[in-house]
Design an enzyme around this catalytic site. Structure first.
Site, PDB file in Angstrom:
ATOM      1  N   CYS A 113       0.817  -1.230   0.000  1.00  0.00           N
ATOM      2  CA  CYS A 113       0.000   0.000   0.000  1.00  0.00           C
ATOM      3  C   CYS A 113       0.843   1.269   0.000  1.00  0.00           C
ATOM      4  CB  CYS A 113      -0.932   0.002   1.195  1.00  0.00           C
ATOM      5  SG  CYS A 113      -1.950  -1.461   1.265  1.00  0.00           S
ATOM      6  N   HIS A 252      -3.459   6.637   2.734  1.00  0.00           N
ATOM      7  CA  HIS A 252      -3.829   5.336   2.173  1.00  0.00           C
ATOM      8  C   HIS A 252      -5.225   4.989   2.682  1.00  0.00           C
ATOM      9  CE1 HIS A 252      -4.067   1.340   0.861  1.00  0.00           C
ATOM     10  NE2 HIS A 252      -3.951   0.795   2.060  1.00  0.00           N
ATOM     11  N   ASN A 282     -10.052  -0.676  -0.393  1.00  0.00           N
ATOM     12  CA  ASN A 282      -8.589  -0.621  -0.331  1.00  0.00           C
ATOM     13  C   ASN A 282      -8.021  -1.195  -1.628  1.00  0.00           C
ATOM     14  OD1 ASN A 282      -5.864  -1.032   0.177  1.00  0.00           O
ATOM     15  ND2 ASN A 282      -6.161  -2.019   2.163  1.00  0.00           N
TER      16      ASN A 282
HETATM   17  N1  ACO Z   1     -18.800  -8.990   8.426  1.00  0.00           N
HETATM   18  C1  ACO Z   1     -19.274  -9.238   9.656  1.00  0.00           C
HETATM   19  N2  ACO Z   1     -18.482  -9.535  10.694  1.00  0.00           N
HETATM   20  C2  ACO Z   1     -17.162  -9.578  10.470  1.00  0.00           C
HETATM   21  C3  ACO Z   1     -16.610  -9.334   9.216  1.00  0.00           C
HETATM   22  C4  ACO Z   1     -17.482  -9.039   8.160  1.00  0.00           C
HETATM   23  N3  ACO Z   1     -17.046  -8.779   6.918  1.00  0.00           N
HETATM   24  N4  ACO Z   1     -15.253  -9.437   9.296  1.00  0.00           N
HETATM   25  C5  ACO Z   1     -14.977  -9.739  10.571  1.00  0.00           C
HETATM   26  N5  ACO Z   1     -16.131  -9.830  11.277  1.00  0.00           N
HETATM   27  C6  ACO Z   1     -16.281 -10.141  12.690  1.00  0.00           C
HETATM   28  C7  ACO Z   1     -15.120 -10.915  13.235  1.00  0.00           C
HETATM   29  O1  ACO Z   1     -15.264 -12.294  12.980  1.00  0.00           O
HETATM   30  C8  ACO Z   1     -15.219 -10.613  14.714  1.00  0.00           C
HETATM   31  O2  ACO Z   1     -16.223 -11.430  15.271  1.00  0.00           O
HETATM   32  P1  ACO Z   1     -16.026 -12.064  16.739  1.00  0.00           P
HETATM   33  O3  ACO Z   1     -15.912 -10.895  17.666  1.00  0.00           O
HETATM   34  O4  ACO Z   1     -17.255 -12.865  16.894  1.00  0.00           O
HETATM   35  O5  ACO Z   1     -14.756 -12.869  16.642  1.00  0.00           O
HETATM   36  C9  ACO Z   1     -15.740  -9.160  14.725  1.00  0.00           C
HETATM   37  O6  ACO Z   1     -16.315  -8.941  13.430  1.00  0.00           O
HETATM   38  C10 ACO Z   1     -14.660  -8.120  14.991  1.00  0.00           C
HETATM   39  O7  ACO Z   1     -13.552  -8.414  14.177  1.00  0.00           O
HETATM   40  P2  ACO Z   1     -12.283  -7.525  14.229  1.00  0.00           P
HETATM   41  O8  ACO Z   1     -11.222  -8.114  13.329  1.00  0.00           O
HETATM   42  O9  ACO Z   1     -11.901  -7.201  15.646  1.00  0.00           O
HETATM   43  O10 ACO Z   1     -12.858  -6.194  13.547  1.00  0.00           O
HETATM   44  P3  ACO Z   1     -12.166  -4.795  13.419  1.00  0.00           P
HETATM   45  O11 ACO Z   1     -12.999  -3.756  13.998  1.00  0.00           O
HETATM   46  O12 ACO Z   1     -10.708  -4.824  13.782  1.00  0.00           O
HETATM   47  O13 ACO Z   1     -12.223  -4.556  11.826  1.00  0.00           O
HETATM   48  C11 ACO Z   1     -10.784  -4.670   9.914  1.00  0.00           C
HETATM   49  C12 ACO Z   1     -11.581  -5.448  10.959  1.00  0.00           C
HETATM   50  C13 ACO Z   1     -11.768  -3.860   9.100  1.00  0.00           C
HETATM   51  C14 ACO Z   1     -10.029  -5.630   9.027  1.00  0.00           C
HETATM   52  C15 ACO Z   1      -9.777  -3.708  10.620  1.00  0.00           C
HETATM   53  O14 ACO Z   1      -9.090  -4.408  11.622  1.00  0.00           O
HETATM   54  C16 ACO Z   1      -8.781  -3.071   9.684  1.00  0.00           C
HETATM   55  O15 ACO Z   1      -9.104  -2.267   8.852  1.00  0.00           O
HETATM   56  N6  ACO Z   1      -7.481  -3.376   9.868  1.00  0.00           N
HETATM   57  C17 ACO Z   1      -6.374  -2.728   9.187  1.00  0.00           C
HETATM   58  C18 ACO Z   1      -6.183  -3.225   7.787  1.00  0.00           C
HETATM   59  C19 ACO Z   1      -4.932  -2.552   7.225  1.00  0.00           C
HETATM   60  O16 ACO Z   1      -4.557  -1.454   7.564  1.00  0.00           O
HETATM   61  N7  ACO Z   1      -4.229  -3.244   6.349  1.00  0.00           N
HETATM   62  C20 ACO Z   1      -2.950  -2.716   5.904  1.00  0.00           C
HETATM   63  C21 ACO Z   1      -3.028  -2.185   4.563  1.00  0.00           C
HETATM   64  S1  ACO Z   1      -3.634  -3.346   3.423  1.00  0.00           S
HETATM   65  C22 ACO Z   1      -2.358  -3.782   2.334  1.00  0.00           C
HETATM   66  O17 ACO Z   1      -1.200  -3.517   2.529  1.00  0.00           O
HETATM   67  C23 ACO Z   1      -2.792  -4.597   1.127  1.00  0.00           C
END
Ligand code: ACO
Length: 325
Positions: A113, A252, A282
């Site tokens: 990214c 980003h 993304n």
């Molecule tokens: N729909 C419904 N529920 C979901 C989904 C979905 N699509 N995805 C995850 N959940 C659930 C999980 O299973 C979890 O359930 P549980 O509590 O029963 O276990 C709950 O939602 C919370 O999951 P978290 O992973 O804690 O959710 P979070 O608020 O952290 O959001 C996300 C997840 C959106 C991925 C976030 O963590 C994020 O954006 N992270 C950073 C990503 C990033 O910066 N990547 C780097 C750049 S990408 C690159 O380089 C290509």
């Protein structure tokens, strides 16, 4: 040293739109969850016969036309991508051939990214020291080709697209400072395990779904906020500027909550943040690229404005740039 600025911009987004409602039919998710947790409403998907190079070529043509340059004027083409058409040759070579940019050197940059900012900074060095005159820098991704459409943790996040800039010598302004960095100790938080020389493709790797993006989103979220804040502070210091000098931050687009947390730490108000995550999700290297291009096209950046690019991704890597428009 010569001053180097952006003299042309272009983008290409595939036509097919995949809305959150469509994803509700594919995995156990909801529009409400995706919107509130990520800020994404829809993303674009390239067609089966479109590869990263096709998106890159379309964006490049628009950027060249906006710069009023011909392909023969290009000395260098750098494509930032983690979804190349194939391991080799580079996407940049394919772009060079398609454009008939006969005198251009061409190579790809793999910095996820942060790839577009890495490529921008690399091209700047070549021009500022007088080796080259004009460079084409592209961020292009077909992330849909490495997305596990059965994994709700990741498949709601990614999209396809390309953004391109032509860099050349400018009289005023241009790229004031860049800051690139890496912390390889956390590379397991985000990767695509198989298909390289460590785990070559086999029936087993396909069965185990190892050709798709694997991500620990929760951990990355915290590191992203910290790292993007630090990168912004460092590049501003290098540029000799203060936060109050920033007219627009172009981060980003991984998650709108990450972006808002960074903005809060930096004391930036919403009107100074550019977002296109709602439309595209993304797109890795293409996110910062298209956001910069769209901010310019929409008139969000005016001549003399100070723009801050701030990107973070798999590696883990980060890249920030201050540009005087
Ligand atoms: N729909 C419904 N529920 C979901 C989904 C979905 N699509 N995805 C995850 N959940 C659930 C999980 O299973 C979890 O359930 P549980 O509590 O029963 O276990 C709950 O939602 C919370 O999951 P978290 O992973 O804690 O959710 P979070 O608020 O952290 O959001 C996300 C997840 C959106 C991925 C976030 O963590 C994020 O954006 N992270 C950073 C990503 C990033 O910066 N990547 C780097 C750049 S990408 C690159 O380089 C290509």
């Amino acid at each position: 040293m010569k001053k180097v600025g952006i003299i042309g911009v272009g983008e290409y987004l595939p036509k097919k739109v995949l809305a959150n409602a469509d994803l509700e039919k594919m995995v156990d998710t909801s529009d409400e969850w995706i919107t509130t947790r990520t800020g994404i409403k829809e993303r674009r998907l390239a067609s089966n016969d479109e590869a990263a190079s096709d998106l890159a070529i379309a964006a490049a043509k628009e950027a060249l036309s906006s710069a009023k340059l011909a392909p023969e004027d290009l000395d260098l083409i750098i494509v930032a991508t983690i979804t190349p058409d194939m391991p080799f040759p580079s996407v940049a070579s394919i772009v060079q051939n398609a454009l008939s940019a006969k005198k251009a050197a061409a190579f790809d940059v793999s910095a996820a990214c942060a790839g577009f900012v890495y490529a921008l900074s690399t091209a700047q060095q070549f021009i500022s020291c007088g080796v080259y005159k004009n460079a084409l820098v592209i961020g292009s991704e077909k992330l849909s080709s490495v997305t596990d459409w059965k994994d709700r943790n990741t498949c709601v996040l990614f999209g396809d697209g390309a953004g391109a800039c032509v860099l050349g010598e400018v009289k005023d302004g241009g790229i004031v400072a860049t800051y690139l960095g890496c912390d390889g100790s956390n590379l397991n938080l985000l990767n695509l395990p198989a298909g390289g020389s460590r785990i070559p493709a086999s029936h087993e790797t396909v069965d185990q779904r190892l050709h798709y993006i694997k991500m620990n989103g929760n951990e990355l979220f915290k590191i992203a906020v910290r790292t993007m804040t630090d990168a912004a502070l460092t590049v501003l210091e290098k540029a000799g500027l203060k936060f109050s000098d920033i007219d627009l931050i172009i981060p980003h687009q991984a998650n709108s909550r990450i972006i808002m947390a960074v903005a809060k730490r930096l004391g930036l108000t919403e009107d100074k943040i550019f977002l296109n995550i709602e439309k595209y999700g993304n797109m890795s290297s293409a996110s910062t690229a298209t956001a910069l291009v769209e901010a310019a096209k929409e008139g969000r950046i005016k001549k003399g404005d100070i723009v801050l690019l701030d990107a973070f991704g798999a590696g883990l890597v980060w890249g920030a740039a201050v540009i005087k428009w």
